[in-house]
Design a protein around this motif. Sequence first.
Motif, PDB file in Angstrom:
ATOM      1  N   GLY A 221      34.700  33.299  44.134  1.00  0.00           N
ATOM      2  CA  GLY A 221      35.801  32.348  44.097  1.00  0.00           C
ATOM      3  C   GLY A 221      36.550  32.313  45.408  1.00  0.00           C
ATOM      4  O   GLY A 221      36.923  31.247  45.924  1.00  0.00           O
ATOM      5  N   MET A 222      36.781  33.492  45.973  1.00  0.00           N
ATOM      6  CA  MET A 222      37.457  33.594  47.265  1.00  0.00           C
ATOM      7  C   MET A 222      36.641  32.902  48.362  1.00  0.00           C
ATOM      8  O   MET A 222      37.173  32.122  49.159  1.00  0.00           O
ATOM      9  N   GLY A 239      42.477  50.633  37.976  1.00  0.00           N
ATOM     10  CA  GLY A 239      42.222  51.817  38.786  1.00  0.00           C
ATOM     11  C   GLY A 239      41.070  51.684  39.753  1.00  0.00           C
ATOM     12  O   GLY A 239      40.903  52.535  40.636  1.00  0.00           O
ATOM     13  N   THR A 240      40.252  50.626  39.614  1.00  0.00           N
ATOM     14  CA  THR A 240      39.090  50.457  40.489  1.00  0.00           C
ATOM     15  C   THR A 240      39.313  49.433  41.597  1.00  0.00           C
ATOM     16  O   THR A 240      38.427  49.236  42.426  1.00  0.00           O
ATOM     17  N   LEU A 241      40.469  48.813  41.634  1.00  0.00           N
ATOM     18  CA  LEU A 241      40.732  47.776  42.640  1.00  0.00           C
ATOM     19  C   LEU A 241      40.613  48.300  44.066  1.00  0.00           C
ATOM     20  O   LEU A 241      40.181  47.590  44.968  1.00  0.00           O
ATOM     21  N   GLU A 242      41.005  49.554  44.273  1.00  0.00           N
ATOM     22  CA  GLU A 242      40.996  50.117  45.612  1.00  0.00           C
ATOM     23  C   GLU A 242      39.592  50.277  46.177  1.00  0.00           C
ATOM     24  O   GLU A 242      39.428  50.513  47.375  1.00  0.00           O
ATOM     25  N   GLN A 243      38.586  50.130  45.343  1.00  0.00           N
ATOM     26  CA  GLN A 243      37.206  50.238  45.813  1.00  0.00           C
ATOM     27  C   GLN A 243      36.774  49.014  46.620  1.00  0.00           C
ATOM     28  O   GLN A 243      35.777  49.067  47.335  1.00  0.00           O
ATOM     29  N   PHE A 244      37.521  47.926  46.497  1.00  0.00           N
ATOM     30  CA  PHE A 244      37.102  46.666  47.102  1.00  0.00           C
ATOM     31  C   PHE A 244      37.944  46.331  48.331  1.00  0.00           C
ATOM     32  O   PHE A 244      39.159  46.546  48.331  1.00  0.00           O
ATOM     33  N   PRO A 245      37.316  45.777  49.371  1.00  0.00           N
ATOM     34  CA  PRO A 245      38.046  45.425  50.589  1.00  0.00           C
ATOM     35  C   PRO A 245      38.738  44.063  50.515  1.00  0.00           C
ATOM     36  O   PRO A 245      39.186  43.540  51.530  1.00  0.00           O
ATOM     37  N   PHE A 246      38.788  43.476  49.333  1.00  0.00           N
ATOM     38  CA  PHE A 246      39.447  42.185  49.138  1.00  0.00           C
ATOM     39  C   PHE A 246      40.246  42.250  47.848  1.00  0.00           C
ATOM     40  O   PHE A 246      40.071  43.167  47.040  1.00  0.00           O
ATOM     41  N   ARG A 247      41.123  41.281  47.648  1.00  0.00           N
ATOM     42  CA  ARG A 247      42.017  41.269  46.496  1.00  0.00           C
ATOM     43  C   ARG A 247      42.023  39.896  45.836  1.00  0.00           C
ATOM     44  O   ARG A 247      41.832  38.878  46.507  1.00  0.00           O
ATOM     45  N   PRO A 248      42.245  39.842  44.527  1.00  0.00           N
ATOM     46  CA  PRO A 248      42.478  38.536  43.892  1.00  0.00           C
ATOM     47  C   PRO A 248      43.850  38.027  44.305  1.00  0.00           C
ATOM     48  O   PRO A 248      44.729  38.814  44.706  1.00  0.00           O
TER      49      PRO A 248
END
Length: 266
Positions: A221-222, A239-248
């Motif tokens: 989507g991004m 708790g798993t968001l920090e694993q990704f180099p992008f954000r919603p």
Amino acid sequence: MKIDRTLADVQTWLTDMDGVLVHENHALPGAAELIDHWREKGQRFLVLTNNSIYTPRDLNARLQASGIDIPEESIWTSALATAQFLKKQLPGGRAYVIGEVGLTSALHDAGFVITDTKPDVVVLGEVRTYSFEAITRAIRLISEGARFIATNPDATGPSREGIVPATGAVSALITEATGRHPYVVGKPNPMMFRSALNQIEAHSETTAMIGDRMDTDIVAGMEAGMHTLLVYTGITQPGTLEQFPFRPDQDFDGVAELLEELKDLT
């Protein structure tokens, strides 16, 4: 200068199905009400799924059984996106298909002849039971020059007994045997999102994508230029968001919380 978009800027909607609207054939809280809200506001929407097994009519019936009424024309599958892609690439072509009725009917409707004799392309989709004979035939045809297409990259799928190998796992087997990687049409390829946008005559700048997976729904989507909304009723958890180099752009506990914000805008 880039202007940050908000929910007030959204005019059209794309949403994933499993983990957003339904879970194990049960409607998630707020899902049916969200669809009703879009209808009342006259906002165009499309429900997306990487599952290529079912036709839109099948999915309409399954969703109705779960308590959500979504018309066939508002459902967009990886099978439909794959058929549309191939119709543009190889009009009137010949395809060897590993897949269920959702994929075969979409390819038939796109004008393809389904055959195991000198196909232009091998199309791999989801099936309930993979055949070693069919996979072997696909390997031989690809080795002889047929192009290799997969409906989606998902390595596993759910079942009542636990996870089962899915399209991505089988395509890896074929790649190992042939040295050929498939072109994957479904999420996270932004092409599936662009085809969905075209289907409802929408523009990415005024469209939001709702998903439960950072690695497919949100990243695609991004990359397609949409406003992205993550819900925590499926795969990705806070708790798993920090694993990704992008954000919603925004995140919600579920679509019920999103619906409350949308109601506050009116």
